[in-house]
Each structure stands twice: as C-alpha cells, then as structure tokens.
Design a protein around this motif. Structure first.
Motif: not given
Length: 823
Positions: A67-75, A135-144, A471-475
């Motif tokens: 899982a690859v993500s970063w700060e500001g990685c929204t949909l 998708i993160g708990p906020d419904g916006r954070q995303s990843c690859v 784990e906090e921003h995605l799962g």
C-alpha cells in the motif's frame, strides 16, 4: 600436548591461520550480507498452518501487497494515476529483467469499478465498501495497491526501490512516501538486522580490548584473547555461508554466542598461563597452562555444543539453524583455544606478569604449615639461603593467611576473606537462593513471546512511523484469511452461499481488532432482502444473475473451487502496531464464526467448514513455537550438559550443582520479565542458552579446582577458597569483557539486538553473582559433602603419594603456597 609441541609447531600453526584467515573473513562478510526474515518460511511445511497457507495460495493466489500513500493523497490527486502508469509501464525498471510488479490498482479505479455496470453502486455505498481497505476513514484519503510479481516477492527490497523511483519521477520525495504491507515489513526487518551489527559490532570488540588490557596489562595477551574470540565467531559465519545458509534475525545471536563462549575459555586459559609464567617462568608455561585448561575447556565446549544441538527439536527453522551453526562454531572454537592461542603465546610470550606474592613485610615465607584432615602433610622444599642444601617445610597446622596479591583481584578484591564469609553463611545463602528461585519460577508462567513487526523496531524508527500513519489514515496492514468451504451436499444455491458469507463477514467485522473485511460480497450487487419467501421471483433472478457472473467473482480473487467444493474467501485486516494479541484475536474470530456456521448446518446439511490462514495464524503458531522452544531448548540443553558432566566426573553431585547454577539466572531474569509483563522476541528467547555457555565454563573451572583441593587433603571450606584463588579473577574478567562487549549492542536501533544486549548483561551479571556466592555455598554445604566423600573414596582405592613441590631458587611462593601464612 606439551609446551614443546606449541613451541615446535608455532610457525606452522600460525601460518595455517594466516592462510585460512582470508577465507574466514570472506565467508563472514558474505554471510552478514545475506538476510531473510519472512515469518511465512520459518515453520515446517507439514504443519497444519503452513499446509493451509499453501492451499490458500494455490486457490486464491498470493496475499502479498504494498500500500502506497502520502500526505494529501486524496481521491482526486493527479499523482495517483501517474504513479500507477509508471509502475505498470515499468518506466523505472530495466526492460531486460522480469517485472517486479504484477498489477496496480488505485483507489479511484476501484471506486469506478464498483460504481460501473453491473454493480451500479452509488458513490456513497462504493466508498463505504472500500473504507479501511483502499480509502481512509475520512472517505478521502486514498492509495495505490501494488501486487508484486514472483521476482518482486523474492526481492522485496528491489521492489520497494522501484516504487520509490517511480514516486520521485512523479514529484514525490522519498521521505514523503508511506508504504506498508508484508513485503515492506520483510524488507525493513532485513535492512535493520543487517545494519544492527555494523556499528555495535566494532564497538563491542573495542570495549572488550580495553577491558581485557585493563585485566591483563599485556597488549600481546589481550590481542591474542580477543583475536581468538573474533576469529571463532567469524569461522562460524563462514561455515554458514559456505554451506548455503542465510542470516536472519535469530542467527544474528549466533556470532555473539560463539564469541562469548570462546572469550570465556580464552580468559581462563590466559589466567592459567599467567600463573604458570609467575610460578615456573616462561619455559614450559604454555604446555602447563594447556594441561590445566584442557579438561574444563573440552568439557565446557563439548557440553555446550551438545546442548545447542538440542535446539534442532524446535519447530522454527531459524532456531534449528541457530542450534546447528552455533554448535559447529562452539566446537571449532576449541581449536583456537588449545592450538592457536597457545601457539601465539609461544611466539609472543609475556614479558612480565606483575608482582609475586610475598608476606606483608616483603619476605618470602615457606614456613606456613597446614594440617590436612587425613593427617598427611604437603611438603615444600626450598634451597637453603646459604646454598648448601634444602629446607623441607611440612605443612602441619593451619594458620590464618595474610592476603597476598595473588589472592586479590586487579582491584584489590580479597577473595580469601570473601570465601570465608560465603562458607560461614552457606546455609543462609542456599535458603535465600531457593526462595528467590521459587518466586522467579512463578513468573515464568506469565512470560509471553511475540514476533510481530512492532517488536523488531524502536517506536521512533521510520518503518513503525510509516506503518502507524497508514493504519490510522487507511486501515490495517496485517492480513488474516478466512476460507469457508461449502460442499455440494449442502444444497445451497449461489445466493444462499453469498448470504452466508455476508453474515459471517458482518459478524467478524464488528470486532475492534478488525479494521476492515473484504469478500466476494464487497464486489457484488446489493443482496436482496429475505422477505420470508426464500425463492421469490426477485431472489431467483438474482441467483441466476450471480451464477452467470461467477467468473467475475472468481477473477476478483474471493471465490474458487476445489474438488467440487466452493471456497469463499473473507479477508480481514488487523493492525500490527496497536498491541493486538494474535492468539486472543484468532480465538475471538473462531467464536464469532462457528455459531453462524452451526446455525446454517442445522438448516441445510453438513459440509460447511471454516479454515483460518494468512499472516495472523502463522504469527500465532510461530509465537507458540517460540515459547515452546525456549523451554524445550533450555531444558534439553541443561539436561544434556548435566548428564555428560555426571558421566565424565563420575558423581551425581557435580551434575546437580551444574543444574542449579545453570538454571538460576534464567529463573530470576526471565521470571522477573514475566512478572513485569515484558515479552520475549525471536532473538532474546535464545539469550539464556548463550549465557548458559559462560555459566558452564565458569562452574566447571571452579568445581575442578574444588575437587583438586579435596584430593590434596583440604577440607571443603579450604577447597572453596582454593577455587576462589584460581578462578574468581577469571570469572569477573569474563563478565567484564563479555558483558561490556555485548552491552554495546544495547545501543543498536534494531530492537531485537538491543534487547539481546540488555538481557545478556542481566543474565551474565546474575550468573556471576551465582557463581561467586551460591556455587561456593553449595560446595561448602551438604552437597559438597557428597562430592568430598566421593573424592575420599577414590583416594582410598588408589593411595596417592605425598605431594612434594620443588621450589627453584629465585622463585617466590605461588599457588597453594601463597594461600597460607603465619602471623
């Protein structure tokens, strides 16, 4: 093997060392350059957990992901599709090599698939299904989500470097990218384990050199002792590499074990050598030192190696390898101790050994008389001062000795007085030790083991920081797979099977430890409500629709067939860095699943079962094997050592002394950890076996000198003091050199190495106290009485001649002579 042997063959022996040294160093460097810490390869293939995991891989493919993500990685982040495109096109990989990446999926792509035909989910519902997965708990954070190829699975480090390069080409700096998943965990452990020896290793050797020089005050002897330990450890690593082995987090403890065992024996030999030089000069000193040290060194080395081989009974492959390679290294260290070290001393002998023992007034004293219990005196002959004959001094009465320099340590420790205190209070010491051991033993029942990723790193390290962020921003990032097997005898239609899977999934998804759950239901249309009519027109149409789209469910990776049975996969994600008790988690999942399946069996028919696989069951079984390995390995190790000592020493009391002194440090230190709730990890679980090697060495030297005193007619208390005189200095020197050297590893950033260093210091410190307090108390008490009677019986069977020691002109009193003075 006398002094003439080492004197005669010192050049060939050292030439052989110089010829073999490049191969040893090459093998050691190559071995340290390898690393493999994938817990999925640690258990035997015949275990149910590994069999289920292999079956899962054949039916559903690999569960590997990054899982690859970063700060500001929204949909709507434009860098998401660019990163996915570069990874799919292999823009940052050599075209001539196999691909590292098998597939790539972004959160927006998964969202679009759920909203498109035939599912036609609303955006809100699609986001809800992917929340905690992509998708993160906020419904916006995303990843690859990156699925590695076979090459990527075998080389996770290169896979991650490829992802970093692709991210940098998309404008993402390396320190901004957050990655998690099994390949990331494996690569992070490999890198941290390899780096853990780079700085603490040389510092440990430097600390040992400084302390050894402070003890010996001879740079030659210090360098020979340290070289023996370092080369013995390097030899064990070379054997590992040349035999095709690979380093792992457990085998990192193997070189320190060999180093510790060799240094302990070398320090005892060095003290024998110094004593012999002081006693009879340089001529023949190496041969006499080898004669003194050969029996205890062979016993200590052989019994330690046999005990380590007992670790082969463990289920965990790394512990098996540790036992084999450590036993080989310890056994080969005997060559360094009895061949190379004496040859080095023969080539570079000591220049001086410090002051000789004298009376407080500076005069030599050979008139000290000591009465033996059997009435037979020891006689010392000394040349008359006038040069015309010799004076024979028969030791016929015991006088209180004046503490000579040889009876003191480097820092003025009066071992004679100390021995008197211990022997006078032997009963009190023994009772206190029994009480302390009982309290520590109760703590062993509370001990816990762990091999989760969080136990391998300090909290502020990069990998746990990134993992906690994901784990906090995605799962959750740790997968647990639940496979529901439904046989044709159940007569459940496709829709009914889907409804069963949905009930099970909802049942386990409500657990606090589960961050998200995924199944075929996640990638299917909304299931129709059960209105009471099991097969209404709407439900029948939906069932036929599911049957027609079965291939789509299979391609999603959550449905498979095996021998006519339908296999439904439910994938759970739990958190690694949130103190999840894996055993409790698995048991809770079973308790949630079984009632649902039991109810379905009651309605339809038998033929429904559930299996649990994935990382969580493997981690749980590995932790169980780790705890069993601690007990089994230490007990078997100790039992083999005791049996061997009893057979060779021909009396059970020596074995009992060995068992008590060997097990006490573990009872006290590990028991205290149990009371405090401190867990053991994959490296610290082997620390008791490492410390046992030093304890065995010290105890054997002490007991052999105790027996020697009994054989010469001393009573138990006097024999204990004689053993103090010859062994106590080497004991605390070993503690200082080894404890200080291994204590440096507590500075490592790799948590297992840090804990290993701290635990070794505690075990060695407790072991030193036991050997200097409890061991003499046992020998001075009733247990030593049994040993004394056995020695007395042996003397009666074979009467010994009156021992006479010739004191050459110009030499001052040493050994037993220096222990007894008149006031």
């Amino acid at each position: 093997m006398n002094d003439s042997f080492h004197q005669r063959y010192r050049y060939p022996l050292l030439a052989a060392v110089l010829c073999l040294a490049p191969l040893v160093v090459l093998g050691a460097v190559k071995a340290l350059g390898t690393n493999a810490n994938d817990v999925r390869t640690w258990l035997p293939q015949e275990l149910p957990e590994t069999t289920e995991y292999a079956n899962f891989g054949r039916h559903f493919g690999s569960e590997e992901f990054v899982a690859v993500s970063w700060e500001g990685c929204t949909l709507d982040d434009p860098r998401l599709p660019r990163l996915a495109d570069r990874l799919e096109r292999r823009a940052d990989e050599p075209a001539s090599e196999p691909p590292l990446v098998e597939s790539v999926m972004t959160s927006p792509q998964a969202l679009e698939d759920l909203m498109a035909s035939p599912l036609n989910l609303s955006r809100k519902e699609a986001v809800a299904r992917l929340r905690g997965l992509m998708i993160g708990p906020d419904g916006r954070q995303s990843c690859v989500i990156v699925r590695p190829s076979e090459r990527g699975k075998q080389d996770p480090h290169e896979l991650l470097q490829s992802i970093y390069r692709a991210a940098e080409s998309c404008g993402l700096p390396r320190n901004a990218v957050r990655m998690g998943g099994p390949p990331v965990t494996s690569s992070a452990i490999d890198e941290a384990a390899a780096a853990s020896m780079s700085i603490p290793g040389p510092l440990s050797v430097l600390a040992a050199v400084v302390f050894s020089w402070f003890c010996f005050r001879s740079l030659r002897l210090t360098m020979l002792v340290i070289a023996a330990g370092v080369l013995a450890a390097a030899t064990a690593l070379a054997v590992l590499w040349f035999s095709g082995g690979v380093m792992n987090a457990v085998l990192l403890s193997m070189p320190p074990l060999v180093y510790v065992a060799t240094i302990s024996g070398a320090i005892h030999w060095a003290n024998y050598y110094r004593d012999e030089v002081a006693k009879g000069g340089l001529a023949g000193a190496t041969g006499r030192a080898v004669a003194h040290a050969r029996l205890p060194l062979v016993l200590a080395t052989g019994t330690t190696a046999m005990g380590l081989l007992s670790l082969f009974a463990s289920e965990l492959l790394p512990i098996r390898q540790f036992g084999i390679y450590a036993a080989i290294g310890v056994a080969m260290s005997l060559l360094w101790l009895l061949l190379v070290l004496p040859a080095g001393c023969a080539l570079w002998p000591l220049r001086s050994v410090g002051p000789h023992p004298t009376r407080p007034d500076g005069e030599q004293d050979y008139s000290a008389l000591q009465r033996f219990r059997n009435g037979r005196p020891i006689c010392f002959t000394h040349p008359d001062a006038s040069g015309g004959g010799s004076i024979v001094a028969c030791l016929c009465h015991l006088a209180k000795p004046s503490p000579s320099p040889s009876a003191r340590g480097r820092w003025g420790l009066n071992w004679w007085s100390w021995g008197q205190r211990v022997t006078r209070k032997s009963s009190l010491i023994t009772v206190a030790a029994i009480v302390i051991a009982a309290v520590g033993g109760l703590g062993l029942s509370r001990i816990k083991t762990s091999i989760t990723a969080e136990e391998f790193f300090s909290p502020d390290a990069e990998f746990p920081r990134n993992s906690r962020w994901l784990e906090e921003h995605l799962g959750g990032l740790v997968p647990m797979e639940l496979v529901i097997r439904i046989s044709p005898t159940c007569r459940l239609r496709m829709l009914e099977q889907m409804e069963l899977i949905d009930r099970v999934q909802k049942r386990v998804a409500s657990l606090d430890e589960v961050s998200t759950s995924v199944s075929a239901v996640t990638f299917s249309p909304r299931l129709p409500r059960d209105t009471g009519d099991r097969w209404s027109l709407k439900r029948s149409v939906f069932d036929r629709r599911l049957v027609s789209h079965r291939d789509r469910l299979v391609s999603s990776g959550f449905l498979a067939s095996s021998k006519g049975d339908e296999l439904w996969r439910i994938s759970l994600r739990t958190r690694s860095f949130h103190n999840v008790d894996m055993r409790y988690f698995m048991e809770t999942v079973r308790q949630r699943v079984e009632p649902v399946l039991a109810a379905e069996r009651g309605r339809s028919a038998e033929g429904i079962s559930a299996t649990f696989t994935g990382m969580v069951p493997l981690i749980e079984r590995s932790q169980q094997s780790l705890l069993e390995g601690l007990g089994l390995g230490l007990i078997t190790d100790l039992v083999l050592i005791v049996i061997t000592i009893v057979v060779l020493m021909r009396h059970w009391s020596v074995g009992l002394v060995m068992m008590i002194t060997g097990v006490f440090p573990t009872l006290l230190v590990i028991g205290t950890m149990g009371w405090l709730g401190i867990t053991l990890d994959i490296s610290t679980v082997l620390a008791p076996s490492v410390a046992l090697g030093v304890t065995v060495d010290d105890v054997l030297h002490f007991v052999l000198w105790f027996r020697r005193g009994l054989a010469q007619g001393l009573d138990r208390q006097q024999s204990v003091r004689l053993a103090y005189h010859h062994c106590a200095k080497a004991m605390y020197q070993s503690w200082g050199v080894i404890g200080l050297g291994l204590g440096i590893f507590a500075l490592s950033d790799f948590a297992p190495t840090e804990r290993f260093g701290l635990l070794m210091v505690m075990l060695l410190s407790v072991g030193l106290v036991i050997n200097l307090v409890l061991l003499p108390a046992l020998l001075a008490g009733p247990l030593g009485g049994f040993l004394a009677r056995s020695v007395s019986k042996a003397k009666k069977r074979k009467p010994a001649p009156m021992p006479v020691e010739i004191i050459p002109p110009g030499r001052k009193a040493t050994g037993i002579e220096s222990l007894f003075y008149t006031d």
